[in-house]
Design a protein around this motif. Structure first.
Motif, short mmCIF file in Angstrom:
data_model
loop_
_atom_site.label_atom_id
_atom_site.label_comp_id
_atom_site.label_asym_id
_atom_site.label_seq_id
_atom_site.Cartn_x
_atom_site.Cartn_y
_atom_site.Cartn_z
N CYS A 1 119.33 5.10 -0.65
CA CYS A 1 119.25 6.48 -1.14
C CYS A 1 120.38 7.31 -0.54
O CYS A 1 120.59 7.22 0.67
CB CYS A 1 117.91 7.07 -0.74
N PRO A 2 121.14 8.06 -1.32
CA PRO A 2 120.86 8.44 -2.71
C PRO A 2 121.55 7.55 -3.76
O PRO A 2 121.40 7.81 -4.95
CB PRO A 2 121.45 9.86 -2.78
N SER B 1 123.05 14.56 -9.44
CA SER B 1 123.25 13.43 -10.36
C SER B 1 122.27 13.48 -11.52
O SER B 1 122.49 12.88 -12.56
CB SER B 1 123.13 12.10 -9.62
N GLU B 2 121.16 14.22 -11.33
CA GLU B 2 120.20 14.40 -12.42
C GLU B 2 120.53 15.63 -13.27
O GLU B 2 119.80 15.95 -14.20
CB GLU B 2 118.78 14.57 -11.86
N ARG C 1 110.21 11.84 -15.14
CA ARG C 1 110.86 13.16 -15.13
C ARG C 1 111.94 13.27 -16.19
O ARG C 1 112.12 14.30 -16.82
CB ARG C 1 111.46 13.36 -13.73
N MET C 2 112.67 12.18 -16.39
CA MET C 2 113.82 12.20 -17.29
C MET C 2 113.47 11.75 -18.71
O MET C 2 114.34 11.71 -19.58
CB MET C 2 114.94 11.31 -16.74
N MET D 1 119.92 5.96 -7.10
CA MET D 1 119.56 6.96 -8.11
C MET D 1 120.79 7.64 -8.70
O MET D 1 120.84 7.94 -9.89
CB MET D 1 118.60 8.00 -7.52
N VAL D 2 121.79 7.89 -7.85
CA VAL D 2 123.04 8.48 -8.36
C VAL D 2 123.66 7.54 -9.39
O VAL D 2 124.08 7.96 -10.48
CB VAL D 2 124.03 8.74 -7.20
N ASN E 1 121.60 7.34 -12.66
CA ASN E 1 121.86 8.49 -13.53
C ASN E 1 123.18 8.32 -14.29
O ASN E 1 123.26 8.64 -15.48
CB ASN E 1 121.90 9.78 -12.70
N LYS E 2 124.19 7.81 -13.60
CA LYS E 2 125.49 7.60 -14.26
C LYS E 2 125.36 6.52 -15.33
O LYS E 2 125.87 6.65 -16.44
CB LYS E 2 126.54 7.15 -13.24
N TRP F 1 111.47 8.99 -11.53
CA TRP F 1 112.68 9.42 -12.25
C TRP F 1 112.49 9.19 -13.75
O TRP F 1 112.85 10.06 -14.56
CB TRP F 1 113.89 8.65 -11.73
N TYR G 1 123.55 15.40 -3.62
CA TYR G 1 124.10 14.35 -4.50
C TYR G 1 123.01 13.82 -5.43
O TYR G 1 123.21 13.65 -6.64
CB TYR G 1 124.66 13.23 -3.63
N LEU G 2 121.86 13.57 -4.83
CA LEU G 2 120.72 13.03 -5.58
C LEU G 2 120.33 13.97 -6.72
O LEU G 2 120.19 13.55 -7.88
CB LEU G 2 119.56 12.88 -4.60
N LYS H 1 123.58 7.44 -18.61
CA LYS H 1 124.37 8.34 -19.47
C LYS H 1 125.31 7.55 -20.37
O LYS H 1 125.65 8.00 -21.47
CB LYS H 1 125.17 9.33 -18.62
#
Lengths: 79, 138
Positions: A17-18, B28-29, A56-57, A21-22, A25-26, A53, B24-25, A29
């Protein structure tokens, strides 16, 4: 039961982490709706991070498996 | 969460990692993150200051281990590189507190280009912190 057709694989092995998850997300996309992202992780924090995640997303967690300390997630992109 | 405001006070290398990682976390969302650097932490918004960040006190001897762990985790081990990565998300704004800048020697001449500028705390607290969905203080 048919196997999930994976569109793309993101390997975050060794990262914590992070970054998983970063990078998730990339990666999401870059995919099209309906594509399936496979995420490989060794950070145990992703056990909760990735399901929450997805919720949420608005993405679908199709499966989550763990074997030998390696976590594998299949996520379908919905939006 | 659409927006988050963070005030960063602690400037040691290890203690500044957490607010940067949280930023950052969430960035990124797509969450908009506004960060105000106060007290000694304002120096992290200069190239020299960011490079000079060290682990203080009883953990000082463990700095090499921490930097190695940060690199293994996938983050750039240098704080300035983390700041650049955060800026690259397009969702993080860095602000230097004007009082801290005056006391600790940060001005528009040495502020890193990734920072939005030097601002008053009243503006940040009212326009960013009070209006954010979530507010954190480190």
């Amino acid at each position: 039961m048919s196997e999930t057709q994976v569109t793309s694989t993101l390997d975050t092995t060794g990262k914590c982490c992070p970054m998983p998850m970063v990078e998730t997300n990339k990666a999401i996309k870059a995919l099209a709706i309906g594509d399936v992202l496979e995420i490989i992780a060794t950070d145990v924090g992703t056990r909760k991070d990735i399901p929450s995640w997805c919720e949420r997303m608005g993405q679908s967690l199709l499966s989550m498996t763990e074997e030998g300390g390696v976590l594998r997630y299949h996520v379908r992109k919905n939006r | 969460m659409k927006s988050m405001a963070i005030v960063v006070r602690d400037d040691s290398y290890d203690k500044i990692l957490t607010p940067l990682a949280f930023a950052y976390l969430t960035a990124s969302e797509g969450t908009q993150v506004d960060m105000l650097f106060v007290n000694w932490a304002v120096k992290a918004l200069t190239a020299e200051g960011a490079a000079a960040l060290r682990i203080d006190g009883r953990h000082a001897a463990e700095e090499a281990m921490v930097r190695e762990g940060v690199a293994k985790a996938g983050l750039p081990p240098e704080v300035y590189d983390i700041i650049k990565a955060l800026k690259g998300t397009g969702c993080v704004n860095f602000y230097a507190c004007s009082l801290a800048g005056a006391i600790f020697g940060v001005n528009e001449g040495n502020l890193i280009p990734e920072a939005e500028g030097i601002v008053g705390a009243a503006w940040f607290l009212n326009e960013k912190a009070a209006k954010a969905d979530h507010y954190q203080y480190f």
